[in-house]
Scaffold this motif. Structure first.
Motif, PDB file in Angstrom:
ATOM      1  N   ILE A   1     -27.772 -28.363 -60.976  1.00 10.49           N
ATOM      2  CA  ILE A   1     -28.197 -27.460 -61.890  1.00 10.49           C
ATOM      3  C   ILE A   1     -27.974 -27.948 -63.371  1.00 10.49           C
ATOM      4  O   ILE A   1     -28.862 -27.694 -64.327  1.00 10.49           O
ATOM      5  N   ASP A   2     -26.860 -28.228 -63.740  1.00 12.23           N
ATOM      6  CA  ASP A   2     -26.410 -28.580 -64.878  1.00 12.23           C
ATOM      7  C   ASP A   2     -27.391 -29.760 -65.567  1.00 12.23           C
ATOM      8  O   ASP A   2     -27.920 -29.561 -66.658  1.00 12.23           O
TER       9      ASP A   2
ATOM     10  N   ASP B   1     -37.855 -35.293 -62.910  1.00 13.37           N
ATOM     11  CA  ASP B   1     -37.020 -36.499 -62.573  1.00 13.37           C
ATOM     12  C   ASP B   1     -35.721 -36.196 -62.208  1.00 13.37           C
ATOM     13  O   ASP B   1     -35.235 -36.869 -61.081  1.00 13.37           O
ATOM     14  N   VAL B   2     -35.215 -35.067 -62.565  1.00 12.18           N
ATOM     15  CA  VAL B   2     -33.803 -34.563 -62.088  1.00 12.18           C
ATOM     16  C   VAL B   2     -33.786 -34.285 -60.896  1.00 12.18           C
ATOM     17  O   VAL B   2     -33.109 -34.490 -59.918  1.00 12.18           O
ATOM     18  N   ILE B   3     -34.955 -33.186 -60.435  1.00 12.90           N
ATOM     19  CA  ILE B   3     -35.168 -32.770 -59.173  1.00 12.90           C
ATOM     20  C   ILE B   3     -35.224 -33.625 -58.235  1.00 12.90           C
ATOM     21  O   ILE B   3     -34.744 -33.679 -57.019  1.00 12.90           O
TER      22      ILE B   3
ATOM     23  N   VAL C   1     -32.388 -20.526 -66.087  1.00 11.27           N
ATOM     24  CA  VAL C   1     -32.229 -21.895 -65.405  1.00 11.27           C
ATOM     25  C   VAL C   1     -31.655 -21.354 -64.447  1.00 11.27           C
ATOM     26  O   VAL C   1     -31.826 -21.769 -63.062  1.00 11.27           O
ATOM     27  N   GLN C   2     -30.413 -21.034 -64.377  1.00 10.63           N
ATOM     28  CA  GLN C   2     -29.269 -20.787 -63.269  1.00 10.63           C
ATOM     29  C   GLN C   2     -30.154 -19.822 -62.267  1.00 10.63           C
ATOM     30  O   GLN C   2     -30.218 -19.979 -61.154  1.00 10.63           O
TER      31      GLN C   2
ATOM     32  N   SER D   1     -30.100 -29.528 -68.752  1.00  8.37           N
ATOM     33  CA  SER D   1     -29.985 -30.675 -69.779  1.00  8.37           C
ATOM     34  C   SER D   1     -31.295 -31.094 -70.068  1.00  8.37           C
ATOM     35  O   SER D   1     -31.858 -31.523 -71.371  1.00  8.37           O
ATOM     36  N   ALA D   2     -32.088 -30.914 -69.181  1.00  8.39           N
ATOM     37  CA  ALA D   2     -33.671 -31.421 -69.172  1.00  8.39           C
ATOM     38  C   ALA D   2     -34.261 -30.293 -70.062  1.00  8.39           C
ATOM     39  O   ALA D   2     -35.461 -30.598 -70.521  1.00  8.39           O
TER      40      ALA D   2
END
Length: 472
Positions: free
Chosen positions: A397-398, A389-391, A365-366, A402-403
């Motif tokens: 990034i953390d 939703d996070v973006i 992901v990173q 988690s997502a």
């Protein structure tokens, strides 16, 4: 001085993903045209994907692949493009490369040396083409007419510049086809490849590309597949261009991009002069039937300074460590998006193995964020609503990790605080969601069922390994 701009494009393909594969190849051609490239080499079996396995024998696959080739040809106005696909001819299937010139399919070269060791099973599907043989491939057009294309051990004279092929494994053998092609006056050698990642392999590729350019007196173009194509094999990309015994372009490896283009301006006449100086060079004058001529107007170019090969992780002191982390991270990323998964769940024992798996998912992901940005990550994973939703709210990034990653510690009465603490600390440190799921009731229930079956009690003295395996 005859200068031409050449390019190699590494693409991330998926077997049977016809639309996406075509988009990637079309994007590579478009990027190359924008960069002023006249001759572009694309990878081996890039139209279908490499890992179609027994489905290569399907009529539908072969016909669709050829239809895609015809559509690609229409995109090659004022360009020369090489691309790989399977070709069925006279009760045999061949791993071939097509040469497209200014909208036309000019001909096909078939692979002479098939990869049949390690993870490769090409002889199961393909036949090796005999050196020195040529034939005609016949295909029925949409209007019902028959079209004929030259096929075999060919070189192509395109507007006075000769183009030849070594297809992946062809370049790894002692009697590589490039030796004879050099005697036929080839100026540019294209190598469409599907070469899987292995430690130290990139050094070998660079060696035979550079040596091929020197020994054959050519510009050598190497294009490789990229990414986790179908779950079993990782391709690391790394396009290469060498001319006159010098590496003039090196593409990124293990990239998260769909297309990685590398370009260089090469001097055809300089290579020809160098070959002419050698007393050992003895050109063939009896092989004109093995050369296909086709007209093309190469654009005139002014000399350009080669772009410097920028230092990267490839040049550091921890290449092997970098390769491992990046290769597995890219494999996990591609597997997740191509399988349309919602993310990963890792069972954490508190030991090193499960911790490494979780860390590699987080690294995937990173690295995706680092290379693609938030918008690119979102577009590559269009079905993961939690991530969107996070973006959309500008999350970190953390939070994205988690997502996409959940870690679960599953204790029994035999588990201790050390392993639980280790599992929790690692999970939280990398941004994963952490769960504790007590499986002691299930553990005891299974033991009781087994004891009833075998007619005796299990104990840690006589049945230590058995009990550990049940708990695991």
């Amino acid at each position: 001085m005859q200068l031409i701009k050449v390019g190699v494009a590494c693409v991330n393909q998926t077997p049977f993903a016809w639309d996406q594969n075509f988009m990637n190849l079309a994007s590579a051609i478009d990027q190359a045209r924008t960069a002023g490239v006249s001759l572009l080499c694309l990878p081996e079996l890039a139209i279908t994907g490499y890992a179609c396995e027994d489905a290569f024998f399907m009529d539908g696959l072969q016909d669709t692949a050829f239809a895609q080739l015809e559509a690609l040809a229409e995109l090659t106005t004022n360009m020369v493009v090489a691309v790989g696909l399977p070709i069925y001819h006279e009760k045999a299937l061949y791993n071939a490369a097509a040469l497209l010139v200014n909208g036309a399919i000019v001909g096909f070269v078939a692979k002479q040396f098939l990869a049949g060791d390690g993870i490769h099973y090409e002889p199961r599907w393909f036949k090796a083409w005999p050196a020195g043989e040529i034939d005609w491939l016949e295909r029925k057009a949409v209007d019902g007419s028959m079209r004929k294309y030259p096929l075999g051990d060919l070189a192509f004279d395109i507007g006075g510049i000769r183009v030849g092929f070594e297809i992946c494994e062809d370049a790894w053998v002692a009697n590589r086809p490039g030796m004879d092609l050099a005697l036929r006056g080839v100026d540019v050698m294209c190598n469409p490849s599907a070469s899987h990642f292995a430690f130290g392999k990139f050094v070998v590729r660079q060696r035979f590309v550079i040596e091929g350019s020197r020994a054959f007196g050519v510009a050598y173009l190497y294009a490789n597949l990229l990414g986790n194509e179908a779950g079993r094999v990782i391709y690391d990309g790394g396009g290469l261009i060498a001319s006159n015994a010098e590496l003039v372009a090196r593409g990124r490896r293990l990239s998260f991009s769909e297309v990685e283009l590398s370009t260089a301006v090469i001097d055809i006449d300089a290579n020809r002069r160098e070959q002419a100086r050698r007393g050992s060079h003895r050109p063939r004058h009896d092989a004109e039937e093995l050369v296909v001529e086709h007209g093309f107007n190469w654009p005139s170019r002014r000399p350009e300074l080669p772009e410097p090969i920028e230092p990267s992780w490839e040049d550091g002191s921890h290449v092997r460590d970098e390769e491992f982390g990046r290769a597995v991270a890219l494999a996990l990323w591609d597997y997740m998006r191509k399988s349309r998964s919602q993310g990963y769940v890792v069972s954490m024992s508190g030991g090193a193995d499960s911790a490494a798996c979780a860390v590699l998912v987080a690294l995937a992901v990173q690295l995706a964020y680092q290379e693609l940005g938030a918008a690119g990550v979102k577009s590559r994973l269009p079905r993961v609503k939690r991530l969107h939703d996070v973006i959309d709210r500008g999350g970190s990034i953390d939070e994205s990790i988690s997502a996409l990653l959940a870690c679960a510690y599953q204790p029994t009465e035999n588990s201790g605080t050390v392993t639980r603490t280790a599992a929790e600390h690692v999970s939280k440190a990398i941004g994963a969601v952490f769960h504790v799921i007590d499986v002691d009731p299930q553990f005891k229930q299974y033991i009781a069922a087994l004891e009833t079956t075998i007619g005796r009690k299990l104990d840690w003295v006589a049945d230590d390994v058995t009990l550990q395996n049940i708990q695991a």
